[in-house]
Design a protein around this motif. Structure first.
Motif, PDB file in Angstrom:
ATOM      1  N   LYS A   1       0.822  -1.224   0.000  1.00  0.00           N
ATOM      2  CA  LYS A   1       0.000   0.000   0.000  1.00  0.00           C
ATOM      3  C   LYS A   1       0.850   1.267   0.000  1.00  0.00           C
ATOM      4  O   LYS A   1       0.818   2.073   0.931  1.00  0.00           O
ATOM      5  CB  LYS A   1      -0.932   0.002   1.228  1.00  0.00           C
ATOM      6  CG  LYS A   1      -2.088  -0.976   1.150  1.00  0.00           C
ATOM      7  CD  LYS A   1      -3.423  -0.227   1.211  1.00  0.00           C
ATOM      8  CE  LYS A   1      -4.579  -1.106   0.836  1.00  0.00           C
ATOM      9  NZ  LYS A   1      -5.301  -1.677   1.928  1.00  0.00           N
ATOM     10  N   GLY A   2       1.643   1.413  -1.049  1.00  0.00           N
ATOM     11  CA  GLY A   2       2.457   2.633  -1.185  1.00  0.00           C
ATOM     12  C   GLY A   2       3.468   2.779  -0.067  1.00  0.00           C
ATOM     13  O   GLY A   2       3.667   3.891   0.452  1.00  0.00           O
ATOM     14  N   ASN A   3       4.084   1.687   0.332  1.00  0.00           N
ATOM     15  CA  ASN A   3       5.124   1.666   1.364  1.00  0.00           C
ATOM     16  C   ASN A   3       4.585   2.047   2.748  1.00  0.00           C
ATOM     17  O   ASN A   3       5.324   2.556   3.588  1.00  0.00           O
ATOM     18  CB  ASN A   3       6.304   2.599   0.999  1.00  0.00           C
ATOM     19  CG  ASN A   3       6.818   2.335  -0.394  1.00  0.00           C
ATOM     20  OD1 ASN A   3       6.891   1.171  -0.805  1.00  0.00           O
ATOM     21  ND2 ASN A   3       7.158   3.378  -1.125  1.00  0.00           N
ATOM     22  N   SER A   4       3.299   1.805   2.973  1.00  0.00           N
ATOM     23  CA  SER A   4       2.722   2.259   4.237  1.00  0.00           C
ATOM     24  C   SER A   4       2.414   1.119   5.206  1.00  0.00           C
ATOM     25  O   SER A   4       2.024   1.379   6.344  1.00  0.00           O
ATOM     26  CB  SER A   4       1.440   3.057   3.971  1.00  0.00           C
ATOM     27  OG  SER A   4       0.418   2.192   3.531  1.00  0.00           O
ATOM     28  N   LEU A   5       2.535  -0.129   4.763  1.00  0.00           N
ATOM     29  CA  LEU A   5       2.203  -1.243   5.657  1.00  0.00           C
ATOM     30  C   LEU A   5       3.359  -2.235   5.750  1.00  0.00           C
ATOM     31  O   LEU A   5       4.018  -2.543   4.757  1.00  0.00           O
ATOM     32  CB  LEU A   5       0.959  -1.992   5.140  1.00  0.00           C
ATOM     33  CG  LEU A   5      -0.383  -1.251   5.158  1.00  0.00           C
ATOM     34  CD1 LEU A   5      -1.471  -2.139   4.566  1.00  0.00           C
ATOM     35  CD2 LEU A   5      -0.764  -0.796   6.554  1.00  0.00           C
ATOM     36  N   ALA A   6       3.584  -2.744   6.972  1.00  0.00           N
ATOM     37  CA  ALA A   6       4.566  -3.820   7.151  1.00  0.00           C
ATOM     38  C   ALA A   6       4.002  -5.101   6.541  1.00  0.00           C
ATOM     39  O   ALA A   6       2.790  -5.251   6.471  1.00  0.00           O
ATOM     40  CB  ALA A   6       4.838  -4.014   8.640  1.00  0.00           C
ATOM     41  N   PRO A   7       4.848  -6.020   6.077  1.00  0.00           N
ATOM     42  CA  PRO A   7       6.300  -6.029   6.161  1.00  0.00           C
ATOM     43  C   PRO A   7       6.946  -4.886   5.371  1.00  0.00           C
ATOM     44  O   PRO A   7       6.479  -4.559   4.273  1.00  0.00           O
ATOM     45  CB  PRO A   7       6.684  -7.371   5.534  1.00  0.00           C
ATOM     46  CG  PRO A   7       5.446  -8.182   5.491  1.00  0.00           C
ATOM     47  CD  PRO A   7       4.305  -7.234   5.447  1.00  0.00           C
ATOM     48  N   LEU A   8       8.015  -4.351   5.937  1.00  0.00           N
ATOM     49  CA  LEU A   8       8.757  -3.282   5.281  1.00  0.00           C
ATOM     50  C   LEU A   8      10.183  -3.754   5.013  1.00  0.00           C
ATOM     51  O   LEU A   8      10.743  -4.533   5.791  1.00  0.00           O
ATOM     52  CB  LEU A   8       8.808  -2.040   6.176  1.00  0.00           C
ATOM     53  CG  LEU A   8       7.465  -1.347   6.467  1.00  0.00           C
ATOM     54  CD1 LEU A   8       7.656  -0.246   7.511  1.00  0.00           C
ATOM     55  CD2 LEU A   8       6.846  -0.759   5.196  1.00  0.00           C
ATOM     56  N   ALA A   9      10.739  -3.257   3.907  1.00  0.00           N
ATOM     57  CA  ALA A   9      12.150  -3.514   3.585  1.00  0.00           C
ATOM     58  C   ALA A   9      12.868  -2.172   3.590  1.00  0.00           C
ATOM     59  O   ALA A   9      12.337  -1.177   3.074  1.00  0.00           O
ATOM     60  CB  ALA A   9      12.259  -4.173   2.213  1.00  0.00           C
ATOM     61  N   ILE A  10      14.039  -2.137   4.176  1.00  0.00           N
ATOM     62  CA  ILE A  10      14.757  -0.875   4.358  1.00  0.00           C
ATOM     63  C   ILE A  10      16.184  -1.030   3.852  1.00  0.00           C
ATOM     64  O   ILE A  10      16.919  -1.901   4.320  1.00  0.00           O
ATOM     65  CB  ILE A  10      14.812  -0.478   5.861  1.00  0.00           C
ATOM     66  CG1 ILE A  10      13.394  -0.373   6.430  1.00  0.00           C
ATOM     67  CG2 ILE A  10      15.571   0.820   6.088  1.00  0.00           C
ATOM     68  CD1 ILE A  10      13.021  -1.516   7.320  1.00  0.00           C
ATOM     69  N   GLN A  11      16.548  -0.188   2.899  1.00  0.00           N
ATOM     70  CA  GLN A  11      17.960  -0.132   2.478  1.00  0.00           C
ATOM     71  C   GLN A  11      18.576   1.080   3.177  1.00  0.00           C
ATOM     72  O   GLN A  11      18.251   2.217   2.851  1.00  0.00           O
ATOM     73  CB  GLN A  11      18.050   0.019   0.951  1.00  0.00           C
ATOM     74  CG  GLN A  11      19.462   0.206   0.427  1.00  0.00           C
ATOM     75  CD  GLN A  11      20.363  -0.999   0.731  1.00  0.00           C
ATOM     76  OE1 GLN A  11      20.111  -2.102   0.276  1.00  0.00           O
ATOM     77  NE2 GLN A  11      21.399  -0.787   1.542  1.00  0.00           N
ATOM     78  N   GLY A  12      19.392   0.832   4.199  1.00  0.00           N
ATOM     79  CA  GLY A  12      19.971   1.927   4.986  1.00  0.00           C
ATOM     80  C   GLY A  12      20.759   2.892   4.126  1.00  0.00           C
ATOM     81  O   GLY A  12      21.402   2.495   3.147  1.00  0.00           O
ATOM     82  N   GLN A  13      20.695   4.171   4.460  1.00  0.00           N
ATOM     83  CA  GLN A  13      21.345   5.234   3.680  1.00  0.00           C
ATOM     84  C   GLN A  13      21.971   6.259   4.622  1.00  0.00           C
ATOM     85  O   GLN A  13      21.558   6.365   5.776  1.00  0.00           O
ATOM     86  CB  GLN A  13      20.278   6.006   2.868  1.00  0.00           C
ATOM     87  CG  GLN A  13      19.545   5.203   1.843  1.00  0.00           C
ATOM     88  CD  GLN A  13      20.418   4.762   0.692  1.00  0.00           C
ATOM     89  OE1 GLN A  13      21.441   5.399   0.402  1.00  0.00           O
ATOM     90  NE2 GLN A  13      20.066   3.663   0.033  1.00  0.00           N
ATOM     91  N   ALA A  14      22.923   7.046   4.067  1.00  0.00           N
ATOM     92  CA  ALA A  14      23.356   8.249   4.793  1.00  0.00           C
ATOM     93  C   ALA A  14      22.230   9.256   4.604  1.00  0.00           C
ATOM     94  O   ALA A  14      21.934   9.660   3.485  1.00  0.00           O
ATOM     95  CB  ALA A  14      24.653   8.772   4.209  1.00  0.00           C
ATOM     96  N   LEU A  15      21.553   9.621   5.660  1.00  0.00           N
ATOM     97  CA  LEU A  15      20.378  10.489   5.534  1.00  0.00           C
ATOM     98  C   LEU A  15      20.789  11.956   5.594  1.00  0.00           C
ATOM     99  O   LEU A  15      21.899  12.293   5.992  1.00  0.00           O
ATOM    100  CB  LEU A  15      19.380  10.177   6.651  1.00  0.00           C
ATOM    101  CG  LEU A  15      18.848   8.734   6.699  1.00  0.00           C
ATOM    102  CD1 LEU A  15      17.783   8.600   7.787  1.00  0.00           C
ATOM    103  CD2 LEU A  15      18.278   8.297   5.351  1.00  0.00           C
ATOM    104  N   LYS A  16      19.845  12.814   5.187  1.00  0.00           N
ATOM    105  CA  LYS A  16      20.098  14.255   5.334  1.00  0.00           C
ATOM    106  C   LYS A  16      19.121  14.827   6.364  1.00  0.00           C
ATOM    107  O   LYS A  16      17.981  14.335   6.478  1.00  0.00           O
ATOM    108  CB  LYS A  16      19.995  14.962   3.978  1.00  0.00           C
ATOM    109  CG  LYS A  16      18.688  14.761   3.249  1.00  0.00           C
ATOM    110  CD  LYS A  16      18.703  15.581   1.971  1.00  0.00           C
ATOM    111  CE  LYS A  16      17.304  15.894   1.543  1.00  0.00           C
ATOM    112  NZ  LYS A  16      16.624  15.481   0.522  1.00  0.00           N
TER     113      LYS A  16
END
Ligand code: S3P
Length: 449
Positions: free
Chosen positions: A161-176
């Motif tokens: 649902k547009g990245n709004s529901l788990a399960p979620l996958a996360i590619q860690g990044q250097a954030l700003k």
């Protein structure tokens, strides 16, 4: 021997029915009790301990299923966490930015606080990939409230649902860093963004429309993070590239758990009960203010501060309650206590109105619908509003078959309603209480005289 007859029935699927039979001659709520450790503080102590340098020692940790989920996830991420108990838990932190990439999916069970806070940390771990899921309830709760601001920080997160529901996958990044103006007052969203900001170069600011619980701010400062707070605008800024240092945390009793006994003591005639060692952080004491508006007789005794959090013993004596209106900025300060306040309102003279609490619809269950249906099942007069409830009190409640919908706070609220309802109440799926209050039934037996 308890005055109320309590029976726990185990069903074939290991689910429990809690049967509460009120004696015809009535009962009262008496004694001095302690409630388990604060759930919000327990999660944070485990998480900050895990990302700090050196060792954190936790006394009074909640042994509910939710903090167990947090401990399990952070163990998988590399922190060494000793066996959980209330006496002493040791967390050997791995330092900020040092999570190991798990081989498997992180499972947060029923815990919204675990997934939302942890997402801020996972998203800010460059080069590592994580997947997170939870139980049926968790997988239907909205995650876009944290995914959207994290994406503004350049996080990469995918889900249904547009990245709004788990399960979620996360590619860690250097954030700003960003300045995020949250449309909702939410300590989970605030904490997620502050935790993401810890490992992000520059200053990250979070502003919310009303002040939500500030346990993260207090504990982050105690662990050495640089934080500035503007109370005028409900804004908090964290400086990135932080270094946290392990601390000793003494977790106070959870006011959200104490609230069940405060309402029990207030509504059951002839009651006089002290709940010792309860956290009374002003961002959590909305329930005391609401009960005081309703004419409850509650005194704060022995007020003190314990590892950065205000604590007191709370004494409640029964009194005739009256209706009140609960709305506006107080809502985030009592959001988890609305189910039990609805029970109080069912025994109060007049019509209580609860508004501005649409958030209840996306908690562990839709707490507006479920509380209205279950209390009405017992003969109460509750009307749902889109963002709250209208409860006309004073009609005696009758024992009935009710259901927790596997929501811990609903299970316990219905048990308290049953103490003041005639006859026998059967609460289905009562095992849900263990999410935040493992010994709830034991204490129920103790206080009923
Ligand atoms: C919590 C924040 C609240 C609360 C939840 C625990 C926390 O949620 O309802 O039980 O520990 O930060 P929201 O932030 O969604 O209001």
């Amino acid at each position: 021997m308890s005055a109320a007859v309590l029976i726990l029935e185990t069903q074939e699927n290991a689910s429990h029915n809690l049967i509460i039979q009120r004696p015809p001659a009535g009962l009262s709520i008496q004694g001095r009790i302690k409630v388990p450790g604060d759930k919000s503080i327990s999660h944070r102590a485990l998480m900050l301990g895990a990302i700090a340098e050196c060792e954190t020692q936790i006394q009074g940790l909640l042994l509910g299923e939710d903090p167990r989920s947090t401990a399990n996830c952070f163990r998988v991420l590399g922190a060494e966490i000793s066996e959980l108990n209330t006496e002493f838990v040791r967390v050997k932190g791995i330092g900020l930015g040092n999570f190991q990439e798990p081989f498997d999916v992180l499972n947060v069970g029923n815990s919204g606080t675990t997934i939302r806070l942890m997402l801020g940390l996972l998203a800010s771990h460059p080069g590592r990939f994580f997947t997170v899921t939870g139980d049926d309830s968790l997988r239907s709760r909205p995650m876009s409230r944290v995914v959207k601001p994290l994406q503004q920080m350049a996080a990469e997160i995918w889900g249904r649902k547009g990245n709004s529901l788990a399960p979620l996958a996360i590619q860690g990044q250097a954030l700003k860093p960003i300045h995020y103006h949250s449309p909702i007052a939410s300590a989970q969203v605030k904490s997620c963004i502050l935790l993401a900001g810890l490992n992000t170069e520059g200053q990250t600011t979070f502003t919310e429309p009303a002040l939500s619980r500030d346990h993260s701010e207090r504990m982050l400062r105690a662990f050495g993070a640089e934080l500035s707070i503007d109370p005028e605008t409900n804004s908090v800024t964290v400086t990135g590239n932080a270094k946290l240092y392990g601390q000793k945390v003494i977790v106070p009793g959870d006011i959200s758990s104490a609230a069940f006994w405060l309402v029990a003591g207030a509504i059951v005639p002839g009651s006089d009960l002290v709940v010792e060692n309860v956290g009374v952080n002003p961002t959590r004491t909305g329930v005391l203010e609401a009960l005081s508006m309703m004419g409850a007789d509650i005194e704060l005794e022995n007020q003190r501060e314990v590892t950065g959090e205000p604590v007191a013993d709370l004494r409640v004596c029964s009194s005739q309650l009256k209706s009140c209106t609960i709305a506006g900025d107080i809502i985030p300060r009592l959001i988890d206590e609305i189910p039990i306040l609805a029970v109080a309102a069912a025994f109060a003279q007049g019509t209580t109105i609860i508004r501005d609490a649409a958030e209840l619809r996306v908690k562990e269950s839709d707490r507006i619908t479920v509380m209205a249906q279950q209390l009405n099942q017992m003969g109460a007069k509750v009307t749902q509003l889109p963002d709250g409830m209208e409860i006309t009190g004073g009609t005696p409640l009758m024992g009935a078959e009710v259901d927790s919908y596997t929501d811990h706070r609903i299970a316990m609220s219905l048990a308290i309603a049953a103490l003041n309802a005639s006859g026998t109440t059967t609460i289905h799926r009562a095992e849900a209480a263990a999410i935040s209050y493992p010994n709830f039934t034991k204490t129920l037996v103790e206080v009923c005289r």
